[in-house]
Scaffold this motif. Sequence first.
Motif, PDB file in Angstrom:
ATOM      1  N   ASP A 124      39.220  86.810  -1.860  1.00  0.00           N
ATOM      2  CA  ASP A 124      39.000  85.844  -0.777  1.00  0.00           C
ATOM      3  C   ASP A 124      40.325  85.215  -0.371  1.00  0.00           C
ATOM      4  O   ASP A 124      41.372  85.421  -0.991  1.00  0.00           O
ATOM      5  N   ASP A 125      40.292  84.436   0.684  1.00  0.00           N
ATOM      6  CA  ASP A 125      41.529  83.858   1.225  1.00  0.00           C
ATOM      7  C   ASP A 125      42.216  82.954   0.208  1.00  0.00           C
ATOM      8  O   ASP A 125      43.445  82.899   0.127  1.00  0.00           O
ATOM      9  N   GLY A 126      41.405  82.211  -0.567  1.00  0.00           N
ATOM     10  CA  GLY A 126      41.996  81.319  -1.550  1.00  0.00           C
ATOM     11  C   GLY A 126      42.768  82.065  -2.623  1.00  0.00           C
ATOM     12  O   GLY A 126      43.874  81.655  -3.008  1.00  0.00           O
ATOM     13  N   PHE A 127      42.206  83.160  -3.103  1.00  0.00           N
ATOM     14  CA  PHE A 127      42.886  83.964  -4.119  1.00  0.00           C
ATOM     15  C   PHE A 127      44.119  84.642  -3.515  1.00  0.00           C
ATOM     16  O   PHE A 127      45.201  84.661  -4.117  1.00  0.00           O
ATOM     17  N   ARG A 128      43.957  85.165  -2.321  1.00  0.00           N
ATOM     18  CA  ARG A 128      45.086  85.841  -1.672  1.00  0.00           C
ATOM     19  C   ARG A 128      46.272  84.895  -1.522  1.00  0.00           C
ATOM     20  O   ARG A 128      47.429  85.279  -1.716  1.00  0.00           O
ATOM     21  N   ALA A 129      45.990  83.634  -1.196  1.00  0.00           N
ATOM     22  CA  ALA A 129      47.068  82.672  -0.954  1.00  0.00           C
ATOM     23  C   ALA A 129      47.822  82.307  -2.225  1.00  0.00           C
ATOM     24  O   ALA A 129      48.934  81.781  -2.153  1.00  0.00           O
ATOM     25  N   LYS A 130      47.238  82.570  -3.374  1.00  0.00           N
ATOM     26  CA  LYS A 130      47.898  82.212  -4.637  1.00  0.00           C
ATOM     27  C   LYS A 130      48.985  83.193  -5.046  1.00  0.00           C
ATOM     28  O   LYS A 130      49.802  82.902  -5.920  1.00  0.00           O
ATOM     29  N   LEU A 131      49.016  84.393  -4.462  1.00  0.00           N
ATOM     30  CA  LEU A 131      50.001  85.414  -4.829  1.00  0.00           C
ATOM     31  C   LEU A 131      50.894  85.740  -3.642  1.00  0.00           C
ATOM     32  O   LEU A 131      50.473  85.628  -2.484  1.00  0.00           O
ATOM     33  N   LEU A 132      52.122  86.156  -3.943  1.00  0.00           N
ATOM     34  CA  LEU A 132      53.074  86.479  -2.886  1.00  0.00           C
ATOM     35  C   LEU A 132      52.562  87.636  -2.017  1.00  0.00           C
ATOM     36  O   LEU A 132      52.031  88.625  -2.546  1.00  0.00           O
ATOM     37  N   PRO A 133      52.731  87.535  -0.709  1.00  0.00           N
ATOM     38  CA  PRO A 133      52.253  88.623   0.163  1.00  0.00           C
ATOM     39  C   PRO A 133      52.920  89.954  -0.131  1.00  0.00           C
ATOM     40  O   PRO A 133      52.293  91.014   0.027  1.00  0.00           O
ATOM     41  N   GLN A 134      54.197  89.912  -0.582  1.00  0.00           N
ATOM     42  CA  GLN A 134      54.872  91.182  -0.892  1.00  0.00           C
ATOM     43  C   GLN A 134      54.198  91.893  -2.062  1.00  0.00           C
ATOM     44  O   GLN A 134      54.230  93.128  -2.147  1.00  0.00           O
ATOM     45  N   ALA A 135      53.608  91.105  -2.979  1.00  0.00           N
ATOM     46  CA  ALA A 135      52.890  91.716  -4.106  1.00  0.00           C
ATOM     47  C   ALA A 135      51.568  92.326  -3.628  1.00  0.00           C
ATOM     48  O   ALA A 135      51.197  93.440  -4.026  1.00  0.00           O
ATOM     49  N   ALA A 137      52.356  84.955  -8.757  1.00  0.00           N
ATOM     50  CA  ALA A 137      51.824  83.651  -8.355  1.00  0.00           C
ATOM     51  C   ALA A 137      52.945  82.617  -8.402  1.00  0.00           C
ATOM     52  O   ALA A 137      53.412  82.262  -9.488  1.00  0.00           O
ATOM     53  N   PRO A 138      53.406  82.114  -7.266  1.00  0.00           N
ATOM     54  CA  PRO A 138      54.514  81.149  -7.277  1.00  0.00           C
ATOM     55  C   PRO A 138      54.237  79.922  -8.133  1.00  0.00           C
ATOM     56  O   PRO A 138      55.175  79.345  -8.700  1.00  0.00           O
ATOM     57  N   ASP A 139      52.979  79.520  -8.259  1.00  0.00           N
ATOM     58  CA  ASP A 139      52.667  78.333  -9.064  1.00  0.00           C
ATOM     59  C   ASP A 139      52.976  78.531 -10.545  1.00  0.00           C
ATOM     60  O   ASP A 139      53.022  77.556 -11.304  1.00  0.00           O
ATOM     61  N   LEU A 140      53.158  79.779 -10.972  1.00  0.00           N
ATOM     62  CA  LEU A 140      53.428  80.054 -12.382  1.00  0.00           C
ATOM     63  C   LEU A 140      54.918  80.193 -12.684  1.00  0.00           C
ATOM     64  O   LEU A 140      55.298  80.389 -13.846  1.00  0.00           O
ATOM     65  N   ILE A 141      55.755  80.115 -11.671  1.00  0.00           N
ATOM     66  CA  ILE A 141      57.187  80.311 -11.900  1.00  0.00           C
ATOM     67  C   ILE A 141      57.725  79.228 -12.841  1.00  0.00           C
ATOM     68  O   ILE A 141      58.542  79.498 -13.727  1.00  0.00           O
ATOM     69  N   GLY A 142      57.246  78.007 -12.675  1.00  0.00           N
ATOM     70  CA  GLY A 142      57.682  76.924 -13.555  1.00  0.00           C
ATOM     71  C   GLY A 142      57.314  77.196 -14.998  1.00  0.00           C
ATOM     72  O   GLY A 142      58.088  76.904 -15.923  1.00  0.00           O
ATOM     73  N   VAL A 143      56.128  77.768 -15.214  1.00  0.00           N
ATOM     74  CA  VAL A 143      55.701  78.115 -16.567  1.00  0.00           C
ATOM     75  C   VAL A 143      56.631  79.170 -17.158  1.00  0.00           C
ATOM     76  O   VAL A 143      57.061  79.079 -18.319  1.00  0.00           O
ATOM     77  N   ALA A 144      56.935  80.184 -16.341  1.00  0.00           N
ATOM     78  CA  ALA A 144      57.817  81.253 -16.816  1.00  0.00           C
ATOM     79  C   ALA A 144      59.207  80.704 -17.123  1.00  0.00           C
ATOM     80  O   ALA A 144      59.812  81.048 -18.151  1.00  0.00           O
ATOM     81  N   ASP A 145      59.711  79.858 -16.260  1.00  0.00           N
ATOM     82  CA  ASP A 145      61.046  79.287 -16.447  1.00  0.00           C
ATOM     83  C   ASP A 145      61.098  78.433 -17.708  1.00  0.00           C
ATOM     84  O   ASP A 145      62.034  78.522 -18.517  1.00  0.00           O
ATOM     85  N   GLU A 146      60.080  77.611 -17.895  1.00  0.00           N
ATOM     86  CA  GLU A 146      60.057  76.716 -19.043  1.00  0.00           C
ATOM     87  C   GLU A 146      59.999  77.486 -20.362  1.00  0.00           C
ATOM     88  O   GLU A 146      60.568  77.050 -21.375  1.00  0.00           O
ATOM     89  N   GLY A 147      59.336  78.636 -20.340  1.00  0.00           N
ATOM     90  CA  GLY A 147      59.196  79.405 -21.563  1.00  0.00           C
ATOM     91  C   GLY A 147      60.347  80.354 -21.844  1.00  0.00           C
ATOM     92  O   GLY A 147      60.348  81.054 -22.857  1.00  0.00           O
ATOM     93  N   PHE A 148      61.343  80.389 -20.949  1.00  0.00           N
ATOM     94  CA  PHE A 148      62.451  81.339 -21.092  1.00  0.00           C
ATOM     95  C   PHE A 148      63.660  80.661 -21.723  1.00  0.00           C
ATOM     96  O   PHE A 148      64.076  79.573 -21.296  1.00  0.00           O
ATOM     97  N   ASP A 149      64.242  81.305 -22.730  1.00  0.00           N
ATOM     98  CA  ASP A 149      65.434  80.795 -23.400  1.00  0.00           C
ATOM     99  C   ASP A 149      66.671  81.177 -22.582  1.00  0.00           C
ATOM    100  O   ASP A 149      67.027  82.353 -22.506  1.00  0.00           O
ATOM    101  N   ARG A 150      67.322  80.198 -21.971  1.00  0.00           N
ATOM    102  CA  ARG A 150      68.450  80.483 -21.076  1.00  0.00           C
ATOM    103  C   ARG A 150      69.767  80.715 -21.807  1.00  0.00           C
ATOM    104  O   ARG A 150      70.769  81.059 -21.174  1.00  0.00           O
ATOM    105  N   SER A 151      69.798  80.511 -23.091  1.00  0.00           N
ATOM    106  CA  SER A 151      71.074  80.521 -23.799  1.00  0.00           C
ATOM    107  C   SER A 151      71.784  81.869 -23.687  1.00  0.00           C
ATOM    108  O   SER A 151      73.023  81.914 -23.640  1.00  0.00           O
TER     109      SER A 151
END
Length: 433
Positions: free
Chosen positions: A114-125, A346-360
Amino acid sequence: MSHRFRALGCAVAAATVLAACAGPAPDDPGGGPTVITFWSSLRGTQAVVDAFNATHTDIQVDLDMTPSGAAGTNAKLTNATRAGNAPDVATADYVSLPAFAIDGAFLDLTDRVDDGFRAKLLPQAWDQVTFDGHVYAVPIDIEPQVLFYRRDLFEQHGIAVPRTWAEFEQAARDLKAAAPDTRLSTFFTSSAAHLAGLSMQVGGQWFSTAGGHWSLDFTDPGTMRVAEYWQRLVDEDLVNVAPINSQQWQAGINNGTIATYVNGAWAAAALMRSNPGGAGKWAVAPLPQWDPARPAVGVTGGSVFGITVDSEHPDEAMEFLRWMVTDPEAFEARLSSGTSSMFPAAPDLIGVADEGFDRSYFGGQDIYALFRREAATVPEGWVWGPRMTATNKIIEEGLARVTYGDTVAEALERGQEESLPDMRALGLAVDER
């Protein structure tokens, strides 16, 4: 099940289409949760399933971790589809998805998005799971190509990080002059997918499909620009030439005789695992551009989830997929199993991915901010071919001969030439643009 895309492959898919037309079986009338079966080779999937099962009472997921690659999950799913005993949900990659769609392995999910689900993911995906207007899978990530580079080597030799492909070529010349045993990068002879991503960046479009008809053009102007560019780098010994992940290439990465590496965002974590001694030495830069005024990057890698035609619980399977690709808890669970640099669709999950990644490893660099900017420039509209694994193999056989006198352009020409009869044998309407 009367959509146009599957009809194109009816000669091959007749048996599985008939199975699909039979429709899903009713749920178990005995009560209890609905159990859906799931095949996946993706790292961290067991943790995701455990998190789902712990928080859902009406649906439970039974996971079977399968081997990765064409000879792993892909082959197993193909055989299971033919036998009529595929799981409810299976993992595939963008490249192999069209073949599964044509073979009737995956359900058409168009009406379930549906439109709501579609809007949660990048159109290129979404583009890369959509064929002729029909959606055949749910994407979990999209992997923009970036430039991994040895910051220490660039600084040691006073070479600026290239922003354009012209600067990249000059950097290759400068590095060779300064360090004759070191090369700026590698031309991969075993990865047509890299070549496709680089062609995508400059407007290449190897496949297109419309009105039930496929068109091929592996020698469009953009692709030929890429082919001629890398041919020149190869001919002038400005880059290493090797299969990706070969011992030769890995040795160059480990001993510092290869200074850059082009790949999708996911490769950041792979680099950390394969080259732990490079901690603090590597950094990530945007992929060089052909025209900085019109930035664009292609992709390499990316995974999707399809609901099979044998699924007895497609509604519950779709609920699981929506949760798996959009819920922060699902992504946190995937990251909990180890280092991952997957860039979520899903752009809303980028923060989750970033937070869980060790940048060192990358000196504290905020690589997810870079991935986000690059992902926004992935062109829309790219379509993978219906037998991309076979097509890639043909191209790679040609690329393996570039050090023996063949050219990158010839490999692409042969890939197109030999893909045409293969597609026609499938009953597909196809021509060359």
